[in-house]
Design a protein around this motif. Structure first.
Motif, PDB file in Angstrom:
ATOM      1  N   PHE A  30     -32.895 -85.373 -71.432  1.00 37.62           N
ATOM      2  CA  PHE A  30     -32.292 -85.167 -72.750  1.00 37.62           C
ATOM      3  C   PHE A  30     -32.727 -83.820 -73.344  1.00 37.62           C
ATOM      4  O   PHE A  30     -31.943 -83.147 -74.019  1.00 37.62           O
ATOM      5  CB  PHE A  30     -32.669 -86.299 -73.694  1.00 37.62           C
TER       6      PHE A  30
ATOM      7  N   MET B  34     -38.291 -90.120 -69.250  1.00 40.71           N
ATOM      8  CA  MET B  34     -36.887 -90.364 -69.588  1.00 40.71           C
ATOM      9  C   MET B  34     -36.374 -89.326 -70.577  1.00 40.71           C
ATOM     10  O   MET B  34     -35.167 -89.073 -70.645  1.00 40.71           O
ATOM     11  CB  MET B  34     -36.720 -91.757 -70.195  1.00 40.71           C
TER      12      MET B  34
ATOM     13  N   PHE C 227     -34.171 -98.490 -78.256  1.00 42.16           N
ATOM     14  CA  PHE C 227     -33.416 -99.707 -77.960  1.00 42.16           C
ATOM     15  C   PHE C 227     -33.660-100.152 -76.518  1.00 42.16           C
ATOM     16  O   PHE C 227     -33.993-101.298 -76.247  1.00 42.16           O
ATOM     17  CB  PHE C 227     -31.928 -99.471 -78.196  1.00 42.16           C
ATOM     18  N   ALA C 228     -33.498 -99.200 -75.597  1.00 42.60           N
ATOM     19  CA  ALA C 228     -33.615 -99.538 -74.183  1.00 42.60           C
ATOM     20  C   ALA C 228     -35.008-100.063 -73.834  1.00 42.60           C
ATOM     21  O   ALA C 228     -35.149-100.999 -73.062  1.00 42.60           O
ATOM     22  CB  ALA C 228     -33.279 -98.319 -73.323  1.00 42.60           C
TER      23      ALA C 228
ATOM     24  N   VAL D 202     -28.899 -98.941 -84.606  1.00 44.98           N
ATOM     25  CA  VAL D 202     -28.749 -97.740 -83.785  1.00 44.98           C
ATOM     26  C   VAL D 202     -27.394 -97.086 -84.044  1.00 44.98           C
ATOM     27  O   VAL D 202     -27.290 -95.875 -84.252  1.00 44.98           O
ATOM     28  CB  VAL D 202     -28.903 -98.093 -82.287  1.00 44.98           C
TER      29      VAL D 202
ATOM     30  N   ALA E  88     -30.255 -94.574 -69.878  1.00 45.86           N
ATOM     31  CA  ALA E  88     -31.046 -94.193 -71.047  1.00 45.86           C
ATOM     32  C   ALA E  88     -30.193 -93.751 -72.231  1.00 45.86           C
ATOM     33  O   ALA E  88     -30.671 -93.699 -73.352  1.00 45.86           O
ATOM     34  CB  ALA E  88     -32.020 -93.102 -70.670  1.00 45.86           C
ATOM     35  N   VAL E  89     -28.934 -93.433 -71.975  1.00 45.61           N
ATOM     36  CA  VAL E  89     -28.093 -93.029 -73.094  1.00 45.61           C
ATOM     37  C   VAL E  89     -27.876 -94.217 -74.041  1.00 45.61           C
ATOM     38  O   VAL E  89     -27.598 -94.055 -75.223  1.00 45.61           O
ATOM     39  CB  VAL E  89     -26.758 -92.439 -72.600  1.00 45.61           C
ATOM     40  N   GLY E  90     -28.042 -95.415 -73.482  1.00 48.44           N
ATOM     41  CA  GLY E  90     -28.158 -96.612 -74.299  1.00 48.44           C
ATOM     42  C   GLY E  90     -26.942 -96.996 -75.102  1.00 48.44           C
ATOM     43  O   GLY E  90     -25.807 -96.771 -74.684  1.00 48.44           O
ATOM     44  N   PRO E  91     -27.177 -97.599 -76.251  1.00 47.87           N
ATOM     45  CA  PRO E  91     -26.127 -98.258 -77.009  1.00 47.87           C
ATOM     46  C   PRO E  91     -24.968 -97.347 -77.400  1.00 47.87           C
ATOM     47  O   PRO E  91     -23.855 -97.814 -77.596  1.00 47.87           O
ATOM     48  CB  PRO E  91     -26.827 -98.750 -78.269  1.00 47.87           C
ATOM     49  N   ARG E  92     -25.226 -96.037 -77.493  1.00 47.81           N
ATOM     50  CA  ARG E  92     -24.111 -95.191 -77.912  1.00 47.81           C
ATOM     51  C   ARG E  92     -23.010 -95.184 -76.864  1.00 47.81           C
ATOM     52  O   ARG E  92     -21.850 -94.910 -77.172  1.00 47.81           O
ATOM     53  CB  ARG E  92     -24.572 -93.767 -78.198  1.00 47.81           C
TER      54      ARG E  92
ATOM     55  N   PHE F 106     -29.040-103.222 -82.423  1.00 47.38           N
ATOM     56  CA  PHE F 106     -27.895-102.451 -81.938  1.00 47.38           C
ATOM     57  C   PHE F 106     -27.119-101.857 -83.110  1.00 47.38           C
ATOM     58  O   PHE F 106     -26.762-100.675 -83.119  1.00 47.38           O
ATOM     59  CB  PHE F 106     -27.002-103.366 -81.100  1.00 47.38           C
TER      60      PHE F 106
ATOM     61  N   SER G   5     -31.911 -94.259 -78.848  1.00 45.91           N
ATOM     62  CA  SER G   5     -31.373 -94.970 -77.689  1.00 45.91           C
ATOM     63  C   SER G   5     -32.503 -95.499 -76.819  1.00 45.91           C
ATOM     64  O   SER G   5     -32.477 -96.642 -76.364  1.00 45.91           O
ATOM     65  CB  SER G   5     -30.511 -94.036 -76.849  1.00 45.91           C
ATOM     66  N   LEU G   6     -33.504 -94.653 -76.605  1.00 47.17           N
ATOM     67  CA  LEU G   6     -34.634 -95.082 -75.787  1.00 47.17           C
ATOM     68  C   LEU G   6     -35.406 -96.203 -76.468  1.00 47.17           C
ATOM     69  O   LEU G   6     -35.877 -97.117 -75.803  1.00 47.17           O
ATOM     70  CB  LEU G   6     -35.563 -93.910 -75.497  1.00 47.17           C
TER      71      LEU G   6
ATOM     72  N   MET H 163     -26.648 -93.392 -85.762  1.00 45.96           N
ATOM     73  CA  MET H 163     -25.981 -92.297 -85.066  1.00 45.96           C
ATOM     74  C   MET H 163     -24.763 -91.807 -85.841  1.00 45.96           C
ATOM     75  O   MET H 163     -24.541 -90.611 -85.969  1.00 45.96           O
ATOM     76  CB  MET H 163     -25.604 -92.719 -83.659  1.00 45.96           C
TER      77      MET H 163
END
Lengths: 193, 253, 485
Positions: free
Chosen positions: B64, B60, B120-121, B19, A84-88, B16, B117-118, B23
């Motif tokens: 976090f 999820m 994207f996922a 994102v 879940a931390v994903g693209p980073r 991507f 991030s979520l 960030m």
């Protein structure tokens, strides 16, 4: 850079990434929840685990780029399997990989003994800390606390990734599975050192 | 054109990039408002432009939120000097409003990063992501398909992991009590897994080469991943959110 | 030098491959794996290359599709001519569309999730124009009768189906030669037989040249019309026979004594809400050799793991002597946790050091006691694993698919190994698909299907019941399996 690579070497990195991703997922999962309560420092002492794949791949394949590619691929695969931390992760993987690569590049990709591996673990730690300093805003933390975090991370990089990476790879080499990779071929040649 | 398909259909490589840019931008702000507004915006965009399982999303988010909480109290307790008026003190610890705002900002940042991030996922098919990186960002096919083949091995590696654990159980190892024992025990797990991985990697690479894969950039795609007009609209939407949350955040502080 | 065997070569006889005086060595080795190999293969031929494990037959195959010498930096001398051109003169990938290959392991020859994507990957490699891709995919799926699988995830397919998909991907390239690297070794007997029938039909239609590497010819029946044998020293010779010669195992008299050493009563296993095993009951006697057989995925390994204590029982109970049965998985190295064979045997806390020396000698491990358990041969690994189990004085030994992928010499060795253990009083339960092997060794046969134990049968009776065997994806042993009874 990738032209001189055999496909089996690229796939090896990728499958190793999967193995480590699975091990991280199924083995170290407890650490995650804990860290929430203890704060960012909870990660520091095991941080080296995340650098180990780049050191193992470089130690086995011995081609420029092995550390950067493997660490980035590992991050990409972790994203693909639903971390879940994903693209980073991909970005931090790339930066950690660069840190690990730096030590090998500095020695001209000629030496693969324990101190280069340890240096590589330290390199990954330093790079990842600098990146974390920026992205996670460590500047808001007291310098003494930061120094502790940094020290722990460097230690972890050196011990877990450097020594640990060598320890695991040497264990793997002894099984005879690495026939056909640079690590076994170099062993046959008279040593450079 | 269906609105709630938009994020799912967005070009993965561009998504991507959005994102990453978001960030890296958010990392410059230390006020609590910017990440908070950004977070709300992301949730709103996702509400309108996607069809995701919100229950799963909430699940999820839990880890976090815990991490964010960890950030909050460590940043309060171990804060750098930041000036401002003391709002709370206990024994030797003094917390100023500046420090509190920073701590709040950092924990909101964790939440904001997690939300994007979520996003994207939840809206990206892994295969499309890699294919898109190859087609839009010129990722080498050797790497792209190398990653794909590794991804296909996931269930096999998982299965093998279980088999080895089972076999180890018979030898009375693997259920050590202490973390350091488990850390050392990891090598016992890793070596058979990695040894098998080496064999599989070679077989898979041969299978690909036997099907005339050379790793050279390719010219023909069965299903090209395209960049459409909507991708730019969505990108503009995200950038607007990013810029406005940055400005608003600064103004509100 | 080459004389034609039995069947005449159909169509025409233009030469597709010629090897002359080929010697090949891996860079790590001092000795060449293949020496002075010369043969030619003509269009439309069906050639099989046989030889014991590690003899270099796969290496030979990889030289024919140009994977070697490049991808292993091997040292090649002599010449290999493919379609009238020296192999070194081809560009990477150039010849692979004309010489397609299907490999052994169904789990490691795909890189995309679905069948369609995998086929698209193949066509993209060949730079086929996009407009043409759809047509070729539809055609290939149609001829191979796999159209219904087009959008299926490859990972969800059975081993047999994966091999068909791999073959379909090869066919998609419109090759002239099809190379097969032990394509049946992971399939159960019935699935293997079906695959051969399917391939036979396709070959007749397209007239490809087929070159296969195989260590056992049983399932192929009379598919091939020529056979090359890789013999010791890496030489290759022409063989006269193209059909399977039955392996002659030594005659065995039962060592079974009417004394129950182990009993599982009404055992069920549930995992994640799924019942993998329903109320299985098994009884084993002193010195008995029993075989457990059934289709892939029927719960054979689950049964093993349940009765040796790895998996918790959701129901039922187990009556055993001092210790539970010992278990040797299909990959014996999964059991290994040390760096030395002897340490491996001594590892268990319950090991009885007094018997170790004798045990190692009986299992012929004394010569390799100092070797790394991962670096020894497959047979040695299995013997090490058995020793590690027996050192705890177990009275039952469970062997999971020990016959899979084994050549004749290895099977004979295994036969001897199991027989001797039984004569020492051990009860041995073996999972195998190899009915010739089963027929030569078993006292009792247990058949399992979909988690249900069909029953316990007297070995001598079960081989006659072809229908019963087929229901369990098994084939009766060639030659009636009456040897040794």
């Amino acid at each position: 850079m990738l032209r001189s690579w055999k496909l089996k070497e690229v796939v090896l990195m990728s499958v190793f990434s999967v193995v480590f991703a699975v091990v991280y997922l199924l083995f170290v999962h407890v650490g995650n929840i804990w860290s929430g309560f203890i704060g960012p420092i909870a990660y520091e002492w095991i941080f080296g685990i995340w650098f180990i794949v780049s050191i193992i791949c470089m130690y086995i394949i011995r081609k420029p780029g092995a550390a950067v590619y493997s660490e980035t691929i590992t991050a990409a695969i972790e994203v693909m399997i639903g971390n879940a931390v994903g693209p980073r992760l991909i970005l931090s993987g790339l930066i950690q990989g660069l840190g690990a690569e730096a030590a090998f590049a500095a020695t001209g990709y000629k030496r693969f003994n324990w101190w280069v591996l340890v240096l590589s673990g330290v390199g990954a730690a330093v790079f990842s800390f600098a990146y974390g300093f920026f992205v996670s805003g460590y500047s808001a933390l007291a310098p003494s606390y930061l120094a502790l975090m940094f020290g722990l991370r460097v230690m972890s990089g050196a011990v877990i990734a450097g020594f640990g990476g060598k320890w695991v790879s040497d264990g793997l080499l002894a099984t005879g599975a690495l026939r056909g990779y640079a690590i076994s071929l170099d062993k046959r040649k008279p040593s450079v050192d | 054109m269906v609105l709630n398909e938009q994020l799912h259909e967005m070009n993965p490589a561009i998504k991507f990039l959005v994102v990453v840019v978001s960030m890296l931008t958010l990392a410059w702000f230390f006020n609590p408002w910017t990440p908070a507004i950004f977070f709300v915006g992301i949730v709103l965009i996702q509400l309108v432009c996607s069809r995701i399982n919100w229950k799963l999303w909430l699940l999820m988010m839990i880890p976090f939120v815990i991490t964010a909480f960890g950030y909050l109290w460590t940043t309060i307790l171990f804060a750098a000097e930041a000036g401002g008026t003391v709002i709370w003190s206990w024994k030797h610890i003094e917390v100023t409003d500046e420090q509190f705002a920073r701590a709040l900002s950092l924990s909101f940042r964790v939440i904001a990063f997690s939300s994007i991030s979520l996003l994207f996922a939840f809206t990206t098919r892994p295969v499309n992501f890699v294919m898109s990186l190859m087609q839009q960002f010129r990722l080498s096919p050797k790497l792209a398909y190398g990653i794909m083949v590794g991804y296909q091995f996931l269930p096999v590696v998982k299965e093998e992991f279980v088999q080895i654990r089972h076999a180890h159980r018979l030898r009375g190892v693997g259920d050590e009590k202490w973390w350091w024992q488990r850390l050392f025990g990891m090598r016992r797990m890793l070596i058979p897994l990695l040894a098998a991985a080496v064999r599989k990697a070679e077989r898979a690479a041969f299978a690909m080469e036997a099907r005339a894969f050379t790793g050279e950039p390719r010219t023909e795609f069965f299903k090209p991943v395209t960049v459409r007009f909507n991708d730019w609209v969505l990108t503009a939407l995200f950038l607007t959110l990013l810029i406005s949350s940055s400005i608003l955040g600064v103004l509100l502080t | 030098m080459i004389k034609l065997q039995e069947k005449p070569i159909p169509i025409n006889t233009s030469m597709v491959m010629e090897l002359s005086n080929v010697t090949f060595r891996f860079p790590e080795d001092d000795e060449p794996i293949l020496q002075d190999v010369s043969f030619t293969i003509h269009q439309g031929e069906r050639v099989v290359i046989t030889g014991p494990s590690g003899s270099g037959k796969s290496t030979l195959l990889y030289l024919m599709n140009r994977l070697y010498p490049e991808s292993c930096d091997g040292i090649l001398s002599g010449s290999i001519t493919l379609f009238g051109k020296n192999q070194a003169d081809y560009l990477p990938g150039e010849v692979n569309a004309r010489i397609a290959t299907v490999f052994q392991d169904p789990d490691s020859q795909f890189c995309m999730p679905t069948v369609e994507e995998e086929m698209a990957f193949t066509l993209e490699n060949l730079n086929v124009p996009r407009a043409e891709m759809e047509k070729r995919i539809v055609e290939a799926l149609d001829t191979t009768r796999l159209t219904h699988l087009r959008h299926t995830l490859i990972q969800t397919l059975s081993g047999g189906m994966k091999q068909r998909v791999a073959t379909a991907c090869a066919i998609l390239m419109e090759p002239e030669v099809l190379l097969l690297d032990e394509p049946l070794s992971h399939l159960d007997p019935l699935t293997a037989q079906e695959y051969v029938g399917w391939l036979d039909e396709l070959q007749k239609k397209y007239g490809w040249t087929v070159v296969a590497v195989e260590h056992r010819l049983d399932a192929w029946k009379d598919f091939f019309n020529r056979r090359l044998k890789v013999i010791s020293g890496g030489f290759v010779e022409q063989s006269d026979s193209v059909v399977a010669a039955p392996i002659l195992f030594n005659k065995r008299n039962t060592s079974m004594v009417e004394e129950t050493v182990f009993e599982a009563l009404d055992v069920s296993v549930e995992l994640k809400g799924k019942t993998l095993l329903h109320n299985a009951s098994i009884k084993l006697r002193h010195g008995e050799i029993a075989v457990l057989a059934g289709p892939n995925g029927s719960g054979k390994s689950t049964l093993f793991k349940a009765i040796c204590g790895i998996l918790p029982l959701s129901q039922g109970r187990i009556i055993s002597r001092q210790t539970l049965p010992g278990y040797v998985p299909q990959s014996p190295e999964h059991l290994f946790v040390t760096q030395r064979v002897e340490d491996e045997v001594l590892f268990s806390k319950r090991a009885e050091p007094r018997i170790v020396g004798d045990l190692m000698k009986r299992l012929r491990l004394d010569d390799i006691h100092d070797a790394h358990p991962f670096a020894i041969s497959h047979g040695q690994k299995r013997r090490t694993a058995i020793a590690a189990m027996l050192v705890e004085k177990r009275s039952v030994l469970l062997l999971d698919e020990p016959t899979s992928g084994q050549d004749e010499a290895a099977l004979n060795e295994l036969h001897q190994l199991i027989r001797t253990r039984a004569e020492e009083g051990l009860a041995v339960l073996v999972i195998t698909h190899d009915m010739e092997f089963a027929a030569s060794i078993a006292d009792t046969v247990f058949l399992l299907k979909e988690g249900l134990l069909t029953g316990e049968f007297n070995a001598a009776d079960v081989w006659k019941d072809e229908k019963l065997l087929r229901e369990h994806s098994l084939l009766p042993p060639i030659g009636g399996g009456l040897r040794g009874t």
